[in-house]
Design a protein around this motif. Structure first.
Motif, mmCIF file in Angstrom:
data_model
loop_
_atom_site.group_PDB
_atom_site.id
_atom_site.type_symbol
_atom_site.label_atom_id
_atom_site.label_comp_id
_atom_site.label_asym_id
_atom_site.label_seq_id
_atom_site.Cartn_x
_atom_site.Cartn_y
_atom_site.Cartn_z
ATOM 1 N N ASP A 7 26.334 -9.912 18.340
ATOM 2 C CA ASP A 7 26.152 -9.554 19.669
ATOM 3 C C ASP A 7 27.501 -10.007 20.565
ATOM 4 O O ASP A 7 27.768 -9.574 21.379
ATOM 5 C CB ASP A 7 24.822 -9.976 20.059
ATOM 6 N N LEU A 8 27.765 -11.328 20.159
ATOM 7 C CA LEU A 8 28.858 -12.103 20.648
ATOM 8 C C LEU A 8 30.221 -11.433 20.760
ATOM 9 O O LEU A 8 30.856 -11.493 22.027
ATOM 10 C CB LEU A 8 29.358 -13.324 20.125
ATOM 11 N N LEU A 9 30.390 -10.195 19.991
ATOM 12 C CA LEU A 9 31.646 -9.434 19.990
ATOM 13 C C LEU A 9 31.506 -8.813 21.369
ATOM 14 O O LEU A 9 32.530 -8.618 22.133
ATOM 15 C CB LEU A 9 31.584 -8.605 18.999
ATOM 16 N N ALA A 10 30.360 -7.789 21.497
ATOM 17 C CA ALA A 10 30.185 -6.957 22.797
ATOM 18 C C ALA A 10 30.144 -7.929 24.037
ATOM 19 O O ALA A 10 30.737 -7.571 25.072
ATOM 20 C CB ALA A 10 29.141 -6.145 22.783
ATOM 21 N N VAL A 11 29.554 -9.205 24.151
ATOM 22 C CA VAL A 11 29.589 -10.026 25.121
ATOM 23 C C VAL A 11 30.701 -10.575 25.671
ATOM 24 O O VAL A 11 31.138 -10.448 26.670
ATOM 25 C CB VAL A 11 28.609 -11.123 24.829
ATOM 26 N N ALA A 12 31.896 -10.793 24.464
ATOM 27 C CA ALA A 12 33.147 -11.195 24.910
ATOM 28 C C ALA A 12 34.026 -10.077 25.497
ATOM 29 O O ALA A 12 34.621 -10.296 26.406
ATOM 30 C CB ALA A 12 33.599 -11.694 23.480
ATOM 31 N N LEU A 13 33.780 -8.955 25.098
ATOM 32 C CA LEU A 13 34.569 -7.713 25.476
ATOM 33 C C LEU A 13 34.156 -7.410 27.113
ATOM 34 O O LEU A 13 34.773 -7.349 27.789
ATOM 35 C CB LEU A 13 34.472 -6.522 24.569
ATOM 36 N N THR A 14 32.716 -7.636 27.260
ATOM 37 C CA THR A 14 32.179 -7.360 28.630
ATOM 38 C C THR A 14 32.657 -8.425 29.606
ATOM 39 O O THR A 14 32.829 -8.120 30.596
ATOM 40 C CB THR A 14 30.708 -7.400 28.604
ATOM 41 N N ALA A 15 32.441 -9.832 29.203
ATOM 42 C CA ALA A 15 33.238 -10.684 29.945
ATOM 43 C C ALA A 15 34.555 -10.649 30.230
ATOM 44 O O ALA A 15 35.090 -10.828 31.261
ATOM 45 C CB ALA A 15 33.066 -12.172 29.378
ATOM 46 N N ALA A 16 35.421 -10.143 29.355
ATOM 47 C CA ALA A 16 36.757 -10.010 29.704
ATOM 48 C C ALA A 16 36.870 -8.798 30.425
ATOM 49 O O ALA A 16 37.819 -8.689 31.455
ATOM 50 C CB ALA A 16 37.760 -9.615 28.253
ATOM 51 N N ALA A 17 36.062 -7.495 30.303
ATOM 52 C CA ALA A 17 35.884 -6.625 31.362
ATOM 53 C C ALA A 17 35.523 -7.109 32.833
ATOM 54 O O ALA A 17 36.319 -6.683 33.804
ATOM 55 C CB ALA A 17 35.087 -5.433 30.785
ATOM 56 N N MET A 18 34.826 -7.795 32.912
ATOM 57 C CA MET A 18 34.558 -8.265 34.201
ATOM 58 C C MET A 18 35.688 -9.299 34.856
ATOM 59 O O MET A 18 35.908 -9.238 36.034
ATOM 60 C CB MET A 18 33.252 -9.219 34.255
ATOM 61 N N LEU A 19 36.223 -10.023 34.108
ATOM 62 C CA LEU A 19 37.634 -10.643 34.384
ATOM 63 C C LEU A 19 38.629 -9.803 35.105
ATOM 64 O O LEU A 19 39.169 -9.833 35.882
ATOM 65 C CB LEU A 19 38.093 -11.625 33.412
#
Length: 501
Positions: free
Chosen positions: A198-210
């Motif tokens: 799951d951390l892959l999707a979470v990292a991409l989502t966090a980058a999107a928020m940034l």
């Protein structure tokens, strides 16, 4: 030499919010390392910047999470049906190395698997991640040794994802980099980081928020589309963004984000759809056909009813509840006295998706942790929620130990597991309640109380309203009535002596 008139004045950086001066729990915790930072402390001159501290702490906590899995790495994954549960160190990663054909060199989605699961049941980008890890896994030494290496390689790749998440969360709110310590020190984050991918999707989502916080709508959309190609949940963030852009009249940026998301998702998925449609669609058919599973209130209903709900009913009801949640969030957005922050609505939408789903695997808490930090960076509320999630983490493994240990019944019986589920649900609902309270009473929002509007909002930050349902008074023009002040989550003291809690 240029004159003073022609030399531009240096732009002063906004003052960093210091949690040890704003939060009583952070101040108390800082006593372990010398106490709160003084008013006259010289900042900005040390190598130990907030970002570096947060990332190093996150990596350290991730490493402790790996140590917690040591009993399984040394044998519990391979010997004894229940020992991986009694040690609370279960992970899908080593089991799926052989179970999903990576040990045999099968290509995900294209090659059919032996056994009950005929194709890999993960979205395409996660499948690529798993496949790359298998390429890096040394061969030889027996299947057990290969599975150990496969988990270790994946753990290294997931650690990079954890570091990316820490960086993105710390930088999304420019004035609040220290809030990243909430994520870095989150016990549920460390405990569940290597259960699945799951951390892959979470990292991409966090980058999107940034990216959105920096006003880069297309980059946000591309990263969100990639995140959705790795896990389905990031898609729901477009719902809150829709209503926020509607209220602010930022339609151009919204459609740029949607276009970027659709384009990125199609680039990843179309090649597999065209040449291996049956394998590509397995994730979606599996998600639809999956029965009521761990962690959901549907499981409590099913296990305590002589007439449990059918899968079709749960699929329809869960979808309806998500839609109703979105409509409630839309109503809240259009009637709130001040436009909600993007992170607040993103957290509420993902939480609604989790709470109504027919399954709650323990690693799903990873979806919420970065959003919770941005939505409600208050140590007390965050730790209350984390305590509930750690209790659920232990509850599910002890329940599985109970069900797999035969007549020995080592672990937690069904009734106890139901209480663990209820604790998880109540903890998440509690955090949702205080976020809603902050939206209805913006003066209680610790981010806005520090002088910001919507630091994760990008073009929404400080934007004027274009569409509002005037259902509530606006605190910008009227002081709130003290008698009507909502007090969910305990007393938040107002600023005293130059400090706020």
């Amino acid at each position: 030499m240029p004159s003073a008139e022609t030399t531009p004045a240096r732009v002063r950086e906004p003052e960093t919010v210091r949690p040890t001066r704003e939060d009583e729990i952070a101040a108390a915790g800082s006593e372990l390392i010398g106490g709160p930072l003084g008013r006259r402390a010289l900042t900005g001159t040390s190598w130990w910047t907030p970002l570096r501290v947060v990332v190093l702490v996150a990596i350290g906590m991730f490493a402790l999470g790996l140590v917690q899995k040591a009993p399984c790495y040394d044998g519990a994954w391979f010997f004894g049906a229940s020992s991986q549960y009694t040690h609370a160190c279960y992970s899908d990663i080593p089991h799926l190395y052989q179970g999903r054909g990576f040990a045999d060199g099968l290509v995900p989605y294209f090659d059919k698997l032996p056994g009950d699961m005929d194709y890999l049941e993960y979205p395409v980008l996660t499948g690529v991640f798993m496949e790359v890890a298998s390429w890096l896994t040394p061969g030889g030494g027996g299947i057990q040794r290969q599975e150990q290496w496969y988990w270790f390689v994946n753990a290294g790749m997931l650690m990079v994802c954890a570091a990316v998440i820490a960086v993105c969360v710390s930088r999304t709110h420019r004035r609040r980099p220290w809030d990243g310590l909430l994520l870095a020190l989150a016990p549920a984050f460390a405990l569940t980081a290597t259960i699945n991918w799951d951390l892959l999707a979470v990292a991409l989502t966090a980058a999107a928020m940034l990216m959105w916080s920096r006003g880069r709508a297309v980059a946000f959309g591309v990263l969100l589309g990639l995140a959705t190609a790795a896990k389905l949940y990031p898609l729901v963030l477009l719902g809150p963004l829709l209503v926020l852009c509607w209220r602010a009249g930022k339609w151009r940026e919204f459609f740029q984000a949607v276009g970027g998301a659709a384009g990125a998702w199609l680039v990843v998925n179309v090649p597999v759809m065209l040449f291996a449609f049956e394998g590509w669609s397995k994730f979606y058919t599996f998600s639809h056909d999956r029965g009521i599973d761990f962690g959901s209130f549907w499981l409590i209903w099913s296990q305590n009813s002589s007439n449990p709900p059918s899968i079709d009913f749960v699929n329809t009801a869960a979808s309806a509840l998500v839609v109703l949640s979105f409509l409630g969030i839309a109503a809240l957005t259009f009637t709130a006295p001040r436009r909600p922050r993007f992170a607040q609505l993103a957290f509420l939408m993902v939480a609604a998706f989790i709470l109504t789903n027919k399954v709650y695997s323990p690693q799903y808490v990873l979806w919420l942790v970065p959003l919770a930090v941005l939505a409600r960076p208050k140590w007390r509320d965050f730790l209350i929620w984390q305590t509930c999630e750690v209790a659920y983490f232990l509850g599910i493994w002890f329940y599985l130990a109970y069900t797999t240990s035969g007549d020995a019944h080592k672990g937690l019986p069904t009734e106890g597991y139901h209480w663990a589920i209820a604790l998880h649900l109540l903890g998440t609902l509690y955090l949702c309640a205080v976020v809603v309270r902050d939206i209805l009473r913006p003066e209680r929002d610790v981010v806005r109380r520090a002088g910001d509007d919507d630091p994760s909002g990008g073009v929404l930050d400080g934007a004027a309203d274009h569409f509002v349902l005037r259902g509530l008074r606006h605190p910008e023009h009227e002081e709130p009535d003290e008698l009507s002040r909502t007090d969910w989550g305990g007393p938040d003291l107002l600023p005293m002596d130059g400090r706020s809690l």
